[in-house]
Enzyme design. Structure first.
Site, PDB file in Angstrom:
ATOM      1  N   GLY A  43      43.142  53.717  34.457  1.00  5.00           N
ATOM      2  CA  GLY A  43      43.349  53.292  35.840  1.00  5.00           C
ATOM      3  C   GLY A  43      44.740  53.501  36.413  1.00  5.00           C
ATOM      4  O   GLY A  43      44.900  53.676  37.603  1.00  5.00           O
ATOM      5  N   ASP A 102      43.072  41.336  37.376  1.00  7.70           N
ATOM      6  CA  ASP A 102      41.973  40.512  37.863  1.00  7.70           C
ATOM      7  C   ASP A 102      42.031  39.179  37.114  1.00  7.70           C
ATOM      8  O   ASP A 102      42.755  38.276  37.536  1.00  7.70           O
ATOM      9  CB  ASP A 102      40.668  41.293  37.651  1.00  7.70           C
ATOM     10  CG  ASP A 102      39.461  40.627  38.262  1.00  7.70           C
ATOM     11  OD1 ASP A 102      39.613  39.562  38.885  1.00  7.70           O
ATOM     12  OD2 ASP A 102      38.355  41.165  38.124  1.00  7.70           O
TER      13      ASP A 102
HETATM   14  P1  IMP Z   1      41.205  41.786  33.889  1.00  7.20           P
HETATM   15  O1  IMP Z   1      41.313  41.831  32.380  1.00  7.20           O
HETATM   16  O2  IMP Z   1      40.086  40.884  34.357  1.00  7.20           O
HETATM   17  O3  IMP Z   1      42.508  41.461  34.573  1.00  7.20           O
HETATM   18  O4  IMP Z   1      40.703  43.217  34.337  1.00  7.20           O
HETATM   19  C1  IMP Z   1      41.565  44.260  34.608  1.00  7.20           C
HETATM   20  C2  IMP Z   1      40.849  45.588  34.545  1.00  7.20           C
HETATM   21  O5  IMP Z   1      39.549  45.508  35.136  1.00  7.20           O
HETATM   22  C3  IMP Z   1      41.613  46.620  35.341  1.00  7.20           C
HETATM   23  O6  IMP Z   1      42.501  47.342  34.534  1.00  7.20           O
HETATM   24  C4  IMP Z   1      40.514  47.488  35.897  1.00  7.20           C
HETATM   25  O7  IMP Z   1      40.199  48.537  34.980  1.00  7.20           O
HETATM   26  C5  IMP Z   1      39.325  46.574  36.023  1.00  7.20           C
HETATM   27  N1  IMP Z   1      39.198  46.028  37.399  1.00  7.20           N
HETATM   28  C6  IMP Z   1      39.373  44.756  37.809  1.00  7.20           C
HETATM   29  N2  IMP Z   1      39.167  44.631  39.140  1.00  7.20           N
HETATM   30  C7  IMP Z   1      38.880  45.879  39.586  1.00  7.20           C
HETATM   31  C8  IMP Z   1      38.579  46.421  40.899  1.00  7.20           C
HETATM   32  O8  IMP Z   1      38.552  45.741  41.945  1.00  7.20           O
HETATM   33  N3  IMP Z   1      38.339  47.758  40.940  1.00  7.20           N
HETATM   34  C9  IMP Z   1      38.375  48.564  39.847  1.00  7.20           C
HETATM   35  N4  IMP Z   1      38.646  48.100  38.627  1.00  7.20           N
HETATM   36  C10 IMP Z   1      38.893  46.769  38.488  1.00  7.20           C
END
Ligand code: IMP
Ligand code: MG
Length: 173
Positions: A43, A102
């Site tokens: 990403g 996120d």
């Molecule tokens: P976390 O571990 O919940 O913080 O997730 C982070 C990862 O989830 C990011 O590196 C993204 O790959 C994916 N992600 C979270 N939200 C989005 C979004 O709105 N669009 C695309 N990918 C997302």
């Protein structure tokens, strides 16, 4: 490409201005020492390539490929490295670059893993931050945009591997 784009959330000019500002802040934050900018794939690939060109001090670039495992992928919070940086982290300033935060679970596990390698400092830089998590074990030092709680794509971010190449950031229908 599956789902359709709903609206442009951050356009190219808006993103470029923000990335310039972040590059300036990062340049100022590290007056000396070795700086390793570590991009979390996939990403961060576009953000990282724009960001490092806005940092005006010596640095090195490497990447991490992390895979989540467990029943429900990201929400399990377990992470392992599929690609591990070649370079030693010990004694260096490490700046971990993420596309979007996120829940912060992915980052939390990665930061545990990286801090065990005794870097001189370890900070997170994220282009987008949803501020969903009540408290993050490792706060984000450099944030681009406080993002809306919608699913965003483009500028490296994907939905089922699509939309990464779009030069702006959009929400999906
Ligand atoms: P976390 O571990 O919940 O913080 O997730 C982070 C990862 O989830 C990011 O590196 C993204 O790959 C994916 N992600 C979270 N939200 C989005 C979004 O709105 N669009 C695309 N990918 C997302
Ligand atoms: Mg993704």
């Amino acid at each position: 490409m599956g789902r359709a784009v709903k609206r442009v959330v951050y356009d190219e000019r808006h993103i470029a201005a923000k990335v310039r500002e972040m590059g300036g802040a990062i340049s100022a934050a590290y007056p000396e020492g070795d700086l390793l900018v570590l991009g979390l794939l996939k990403g961060s690939f576009i953000f990282l390539s724009d960001l490092v060109r806005q940092i005006t001090r010596p640095l090195q670039v490497d990447f991490l490929v992390a895979a989540s495992y467990g029943d429900n992928t990201f929400s399990s919070g377990n992470v392992r490295l599929l690609y591990d940086p070649e370079t030693k982290l010990e004694g260096k300033h490490i700046l971990l670059v993420e596309d979007i935060v996120d829940t912060g679970r992915t980052l939390g596990r990665l930061m545990d893993l990286l801090s065990a390698r005794r870097p001189r400092s370890l900070e997170i830089c994220a282009l987008l931050h949803k501020h969903v998590a009540k408290e993050l074990k490792y706060p984000v030092r450099f944030t681009g945009f406080d993002a809306p709680n919608e699913f965003l794509v483009g500028y490296g971010l994907d939905h089922a591997e699509n939309f990464r190449h779009i030069p702006y950031i959009a929400s999906l229908q």
